[in-house]
Design a protein around this motif. Sequence first.
Motif, PDB file in Angstrom:
ATOM      1  N   LYS B  48       0.768  -1.304   0.014  1.00 33.63           N
ATOM      2  CA  LYS B  48      -0.066  -0.010   0.030  1.00 33.63           C
ATOM      3  C   LYS B  48       0.838   1.155  -0.081  1.00 33.63           C
ATOM      4  O   LYS B  48       0.744   2.051  -0.627  1.00 33.63           O
ATOM      5  N   SER B  49       2.007   1.261   0.912  1.00 39.87           N
ATOM      6  CA  SER B  49       2.544   2.599   1.045  1.00 39.87           C
ATOM      7  C   SER B  49       3.526   2.506  -0.420  1.00 39.87           C
ATOM      8  O   SER B  49       3.885   3.673  -0.908  1.00 39.87           O
ATOM      9  N   THR B  50       3.906   1.391  -1.119  1.00 42.33           N
ATOM     10  CA  THR B  50       4.610   1.790  -2.223  1.00 42.33           C
ATOM     11  C   THR B  50       3.684   2.199  -3.234  1.00 42.33           C
ATOM     12  O   THR B  50       4.006   3.113  -3.973  1.00 42.33           O
ATOM     13  N   PHE B  84       2.304  11.707   6.325  1.00 39.73           N
ATOM     14  CA  PHE B  84       3.044  10.553   6.963  1.00 39.73           C
ATOM     15  C   PHE B  84       2.516   9.870   7.860  1.00 39.73           C
ATOM     16  O   PHE B  84       1.884  10.422   8.731  1.00 39.73           O
ATOM     17  N   GLN B  85       2.602   8.604   7.928  1.00 40.02           N
ATOM     18  CA  GLN B  85       2.327   7.821   8.848  1.00 40.02           C
ATOM     19  C   GLN B  85       2.636   8.277  10.333  1.00 40.02           C
ATOM     20  O   GLN B  85       1.870   8.148  11.082  1.00 40.02           O
ATOM     21  N   ASN B  86       3.684   8.778  10.292  1.00 39.44           N
ATOM     22  CA  ASN B  86       4.478   9.163  11.922  1.00 39.44           C
ATOM     23  C   ASN B  86       4.557  10.635  11.890  1.00 39.44           C
ATOM     24  O   ASN B  86       5.530  11.276  12.283  1.00 39.44           O
ATOM     25  N   MET B 163      -2.445  10.016   2.115  1.00 34.44           N
ATOM     26  CA  MET B 163      -2.321   9.761   3.627  1.00 34.44           C
ATOM     27  C   MET B 163      -2.122   8.452   3.746  1.00 34.44           C
ATOM     28  O   MET B 163      -2.797   7.347   3.605  1.00 34.44           O
ATOM     29  N   ASP B 164      -1.054   8.180   4.407  1.00 28.70           N
ATOM     30  CA  ASP B 164      -0.482   6.899   4.882  1.00 28.70           C
ATOM     31  C   ASP B 164      -0.718   6.262   6.316  1.00 28.70           C
ATOM     32  O   ASP B 164      -0.067   6.999   6.980  1.00 28.70           O
ATOM     33  N   GLU B 165      -1.945   5.851   6.463  1.00 28.02           N
ATOM     34  CA  GLU B 165      -2.379   5.371   7.624  1.00 28.02           C
ATOM     35  C   GLU B 165      -2.282   6.550   8.711  1.00 28.02           C
ATOM     36  O   GLU B 165      -1.606   6.615   9.719  1.00 28.02           O
ATOM     37  N   PRO B 166      -3.018   7.650   8.425  1.00 27.47           N
ATOM     38  CA  PRO B 166      -2.923   8.968   9.087  1.00 27.47           C
ATOM     39  C   PRO B 166      -3.230   8.800  10.510  1.00 27.47           C
ATOM     40  O   PRO B 166      -2.829   9.783  11.447  1.00 27.47           O
ATOM     41  N   ARG B 298      12.315  -2.075   6.584  1.00 27.24           N
ATOM     42  CA  ARG B 298      12.021  -0.386   6.975  1.00 27.24           C
ATOM     43  C   ARG B 298      11.037   0.188   6.449  1.00 27.24           C
ATOM     44  O   ARG B 298      11.147   0.223   5.107  1.00 27.24           O
ATOM     45  N   ARG B 299      10.230   0.825   7.089  1.00 27.14           N
ATOM     46  CA  ARG B 299       9.296   1.605   6.372  1.00 27.14           C
ATOM     47  C   ARG B 299       9.671   2.660   5.384  1.00 27.14           C
ATOM     48  O   ARG B 299      10.638   3.396   5.888  1.00 27.14           O
ATOM     49  N   ILE B 300       9.129   2.733   4.367  1.00 26.99           N
ATOM     50  CA  ILE B 300       9.664   3.687   3.258  1.00 26.99           C
ATOM     51  C   ILE B 300       8.721   5.017   3.398  1.00 26.99           C
ATOM     52  O   ILE B 300       9.193   5.969   2.643  1.00 26.99           O
TER      53      ILE B 300
HETATM   54 MG   LIG Z   1       2.795   0.951   4.918  1.00 25.67          MG
END
Ligand SMILES: [Mg+2]
Lengths: 331, 301
Positions: B48-50, B84-86, B163-166, B298-300
């Motif tokens: 998904k992130s990709t 980003f997720q974080n 939005m990546d897992e916001p 590792r998360r990208i």
């Molecule tokens: Mg991801």
Amino acid sequence: MTTLSQTDSLSQGQRWLRALTEKLAGRSLAETGRQLLLPAIGIALFLGFWHLAAPQVQTSLGAFPGPAQVLEQTGQLWQEHSNQRDRAAQFVTMQEERNERILTENPNAEVKIRDYPGAPTFIDQIFTSLGTVLAGFVLATIIAVPLGIIIGLNRHFSAAVNPLIQIFKPVSPLAWLPLVTMVVSATYVSDDPMFAKSFLTSMITVTLCSLWPTLINTSVGVAAVNPDLLNVSKVLQLSFWTHVRKVVLPSSVPMIFTGLRVSLGIAWMVLIAAEMLAQSPGLGKFVWDEFQNGSSQSLSRIMVAVLAIGFIGFLLDRIMLLIQKKVAWNE
Amino acid sequence: MSKSHLELTNVQMAFDTPHGPFVALENVDLKIRKGEFVSLIGHSGCGKSTVLNIVAGLLQATRGGCVLDGHEVNTPGPERAVVFQNHSLMPWLTVYENVELAVQQVFRKSMNKAERKEWILHNLKLVNMDHALHKRPGEISGGMAQRVGIARALAMKPSVLLMDEPFGALDALTRAHLQDSLMEIQQDLNSTVIMITHDVDEAVLLSDRIVMMTNGPAATIGEELHIKLPRPRNRVTLADNPEYVHYRQAVLSFLYEKQRFPGKGQEEQGEQNTEEPAPIHTEETPGVESSQPESPVRRIA
Ligand SMILES: [Mg+2]
Ligand SMILES: Nc1ncnc2c1ncn2[C@@H]1O[C@H](COP(=O)(O)OP(=O)(O)OP(=O)(O)O)[C@@H](O)[C@H]1O
């Protein structure tokens, strides 16, 4: 923005007040007491050991000096310094009076004031050393930080210079010194030199030896910027300079400062050795001269210098720490 | 459907690894309308992130590509803002300065100083963060930081919001609150949104369409589900709306029955497994919201 920063300073003021009241409260007083007590015990034990052990060590210049002799010599050195000061002041006033006389007789006469020709005292040497070390350290920083940033940003460049760094990093100042001396005497030729050659030699040696920790730490810090933040920078399409100023530098400031503190420590250590070897003015020369002098007080005076060197090194580190706290965001 | 605004065509993504190329995505085709809210859902590590990073321009597809408004996407840019997720706020900048960095960059020419300031404050108000303008990210909670990250993205006036897992790392209450704000903001601005989520309810509540991805490697789009619930949507009244329950069921069935084994090949799907994959959470398991396993690499994003 003015109103915004006002609220900020207000809250900062409040925080400071709270910290102050907490300091004044008994609990934290006891805490401070305990914090001071143990170091005090440590120092006292050391002094006691030194006092007892020193007379046992016999040298050709008499017994090794104990704390009492060293204290006495500290006073002595200070006395010599203030005497010298007085004489220098007198020397200058004398010249001024003489110049005034000449000028009243002939207003067009050229007058000048010569510096007092007396030998530099211990205190003078301290300031000479401080000046040299700061100059060398600043030069090292000016070289190492930008270079470190480039190395950290560019993998290819990093791979190219890494072996050079690894090879030059462990080189002792004593090995550099003869080369630097020769190069300085050959290249720095001027009728009215702005800097003394001895100053340049020591300074460059200090720079060569102390730039490595800053260089390495900067490049590591720059290479280790959080990849998410790099992505933010890419999405924002920050220009190269904005990227370096707003993302890379702030992010690596903590690492850079760690490197700077190590560098400054090395710079100070290297300087004393360089001064001793090169006979350039400074604390190192003071130690060397006392050693050659070989009077009954020499060992005590060298011991004073040793303690002064240690104390100044400690102070320099503290000052860097203070600057770091001011500059770095994570402190 | 009108002419598509954003189009992914036949995307393949192969990563170079020490053991040779690793094909994460294969044949991903996706067309998105202007103003559409699309959720990407799928098991951890499926890619998904990709997908999101390819749309953002942070990754280059090894085949196929992404076209936005007729232009091929090759580089990242502020018209495709990413949350980003974080949160990814600059820790050395205050909340205000973080948004300012983005606004200054995007509206340097088109707004004067006063307008920029107003715009920054406006966006921070949207996410209810105007009370902490001068706090650093380290001094605010994760939920607050995430809101600032959203404000920063919105402040770029992006044509697509990625939005990546916001809301992944947030507690249930904060998450519900932010979901409602996001729905309102998206309605007002009519922005196109692609959101990655692990939360089935979140996907159904927010989306116009849910895109469900098969498990990797060589993940692709398994099913698409158009959510035709009227807006504005209310989470409380929807809870026992039969249509809502049906959509939810459909997503759960895809994830648990058709794509049950995260990270394993599809041939193993027939086996029985009563264990629930951890990253998917539903309203019945409110306690596990913030616990997602890390992806193996590792998360990208
Ligand atoms: Mg991801
Ligand atoms: N830079 C990379 N190099 C090699 N493999 C990668 C890289 N980035 C991602 N992968 C692999 O590609 C696959 C998809 O990763 P991706 O991060 O897109 O998954 P995801 O669906 O976002 O997972 P999660 O839900 O855990 O965030 C994973 O198997 C991952 O290991």
